[in-house]
Design a protein around this motif. Structure first.
Motif, PDB file in Angstrom:
ATOM      1  N   ALA A 108      51.255  17.623  -0.013  1.00  0.00           N
ATOM      2  CA  ALA A 108      51.420  16.247   0.452  1.00  0.00           C
ATOM      3  C   ALA A 108      50.594  15.299  -0.407  1.00  0.00           C
ATOM      4  O   ALA A 108      49.423  15.544  -0.680  1.00  0.00           O
ATOM      5  CB  ALA A 108      51.008  16.132   1.916  1.00  0.00           C
ATOM      6  N   GLY A 109      51.244  14.239  -0.876  1.00  0.00           N
ATOM      7  CA  GLY A 109      50.602  13.246  -1.718  1.00  0.00           C
ATOM      8  C   GLY A 109      50.890  13.445  -3.197  1.00  0.00           C
ATOM      9  O   GLY A 109      50.695  12.526  -3.988  1.00  0.00           O
ATOM     10  N   ASP A 110      51.356  14.644  -3.590  1.00  0.00           N
ATOM     11  CA  ASP A 110      51.675  14.876  -4.997  1.00  0.00           C
ATOM     12  C   ASP A 110      52.942  14.125  -5.387  1.00  0.00           C
ATOM     13  O   ASP A 110      53.828  13.892  -4.554  1.00  0.00           O
ATOM     14  CB  ASP A 110      51.862  16.372  -5.281  1.00  0.00           C
ATOM     15  CG  ASP A 110      50.546  17.138  -5.329  1.00  0.00           C
ATOM     16  OD1 ASP A 110      49.484  16.492  -5.480  1.00  0.00           O
ATOM     17  OD2 ASP A 110      50.584  18.375  -5.213  1.00  0.00           O
ATOM     18  N   VAL A 122      64.485  14.127   2.161  1.00  0.00           N
ATOM     19  CA  VAL A 122      64.874  15.529   2.270  1.00  0.00           C
ATOM     20  C   VAL A 122      63.794  16.291   3.033  1.00  0.00           C
ATOM     21  O   VAL A 122      62.611  16.186   2.706  1.00  0.00           O
ATOM     22  CB  VAL A 122      65.053  16.188   0.877  1.00  0.00           C
ATOM     23  CG1 VAL A 122      65.557  17.615   1.020  1.00  0.00           C
ATOM     24  CG2 VAL A 122      65.986  15.383   0.002  1.00  0.00           C
ATOM     25  N   SER A 123      64.212  17.058   4.036  1.00  0.00           N
ATOM     26  CA  SER A 123      63.319  17.974   4.729  1.00  0.00           C
ATOM     27  C   SER A 123      63.788  19.383   4.374  1.00  0.00           C
ATOM     28  O   SER A 123      64.888  19.790   4.742  1.00  0.00           O
ATOM     29  CB  SER A 123      63.370  17.755   6.243  1.00  0.00           C
ATOM     30  OG  SER A 123      62.518  18.675   6.908  1.00  0.00           O
ATOM     31  N   GLN A 173      60.226  15.436   1.428  1.00  0.00           N
ATOM     32  CA  GLN A 173      60.173  14.729   0.147  1.00  0.00           C
ATOM     33  C   GLN A 173      60.878  13.392   0.293  1.00  0.00           C
ATOM     34  O   GLN A 173      61.871  13.274   1.004  1.00  0.00           O
ATOM     35  CB  GLN A 173      60.951  15.471  -0.935  1.00  0.00           C
ATOM     36  CG  GLN A 173      60.494  16.798  -1.308  1.00  0.00           C
ATOM     37  CD  GLN A 173      61.412  17.401  -2.384  1.00  0.00           C
ATOM     38  OE1 GLN A 173      62.504  16.920  -2.643  1.00  0.00           O
ATOM     39  NE2 GLN A 173      60.955  18.464  -3.006  1.00  0.00           N
ATOM     40  N   LEU A 174      60.372  12.406  -0.433  1.00  0.00           N
ATOM     41  CA  LEU A 174      61.061  11.127  -0.611  1.00  0.00           C
ATOM     42  C   LEU A 174      61.323  11.014  -2.101  1.00  0.00           C
ATOM     43  O   LEU A 174      60.413  11.227  -2.908  1.00  0.00           O
ATOM     44  CB  LEU A 174      60.194   9.966  -0.125  1.00  0.00           C
ATOM     45  CG  LEU A 174      59.790  10.037   1.348  1.00  0.00           C
ATOM     46  CD1 LEU A 174      58.793   8.936   1.667  1.00  0.00           C
ATOM     47  CD2 LEU A 174      61.017   9.934   2.237  1.00  0.00           C
ATOM     48  N   ILE A 178      55.832  14.054  -2.361  1.00  0.00           N
ATOM     49  CA  ILE A 178      55.758  15.033  -1.283  1.00  0.00           C
ATOM     50  C   ILE A 178      55.035  14.325  -0.132  1.00  0.00           C
ATOM     51  O   ILE A 178      53.851  14.007  -0.223  1.00  0.00           O
ATOM     52  CB  ILE A 178      54.999  16.305  -1.716  1.00  0.00           C
ATOM     53  CG1 ILE A 178      55.609  16.894  -2.998  1.00  0.00           C
ATOM     54  CG2 ILE A 178      54.980  17.321  -0.569  1.00  0.00           C
ATOM     55  CD1 ILE A 178      57.080  17.220  -2.944  1.00  0.00           C
ATOM     56  N   ALA A 179      55.767  14.054   0.933  1.00  0.00           N
ATOM     57  CA  ALA A 179      55.220  13.295   2.055  1.00  0.00           C
ATOM     58  C   ALA A 179      54.530  14.187   3.080  1.00  0.00           C
ATOM     59  O   ALA A 179      53.578  13.767   3.741  1.00  0.00           O
ATOM     60  CB  ALA A 179      56.332  12.490   2.744  1.00  0.00           C
TER      61      ALA A 179
END
Length: 162
Positions: free
Chosen positions: A128-130, A77-78, A151-152, A110-111
């Motif tokens: 990002a990274g969370d 998802v963006s 997000q992935l 969160i990418a």
């Protein structure tokens, strides 16, 4: 598909001639935009536990996830900035128009970018990274930055809480 961002390719492994092998290696092509700038690709799904590895489950991109009962769902998802969606971030948290709930446990990474996870009684800024473990609660995502958040997410069908 030219108007959509390039989503990383999907590589699927399996067994060929008794050995591990790449079954498919392709650019993601099921991409949709349900709200302006909200780009979704429902990448993979299963409909049983344990998973039947040689069974392919076709999933349609939907604005809100539709995880198969007893299965899993993998989603890219963006999420654009709230202002690009016409969402007034000055409203109360629970007035966010994209509040929703799924009967799943979700593993979300969160990418890229940042976003607020909105809950009925709290909000948390994610970067990002969370990683979020979302357990079938009413929630929404609020992007108050000027850049999309990627997000992935893996959603797993869940039983009602006891």
């Amino acid at each position: 598909m030219d108007k959509f961002p390039t989503i990383p390719r999907r590589i699927v492994t399996g067994i060929k001639n008794g050995k591990s092998a790449v079954v498919t290696d392709q650019q993601i092509d099921n991409v949709s935009e349900h709200f302006p700038g909200l780009i979704i690709s429902d990448i993979w799904a299963t409909d049983s536990m344990p998973v039947i590895l040689n069974k392919s489950v076709v999933v349609e991109n939907t604005a809100f996830p539709q995880t198969p009962a007893g299965g899993t769902y993998f989603r890219y998802v963006s999420i654009p900035p709230d202002k690009d969606l016409g969402i007034d971030t000055g409203q109360s948290r629970t007035a966010h128009p994209l509040f929703h709930q799924t009967d799943t446990i979700d593993y979300i990474i969160i990418a890229q970018g940042e976003i607020y996870l909105l809950l009925e009684e709290a909000e948390v800024l994610l970067k990002a990274g969370d990683i979020v473990i979302q357990q079938a609660t009413n929630h929404a995502w609020s992007n108050r930055s000027n850049e999309p958040c990627i997000q992935l997410a893996v959603l797993i069908s869940a039983a009602a809480k006891v």
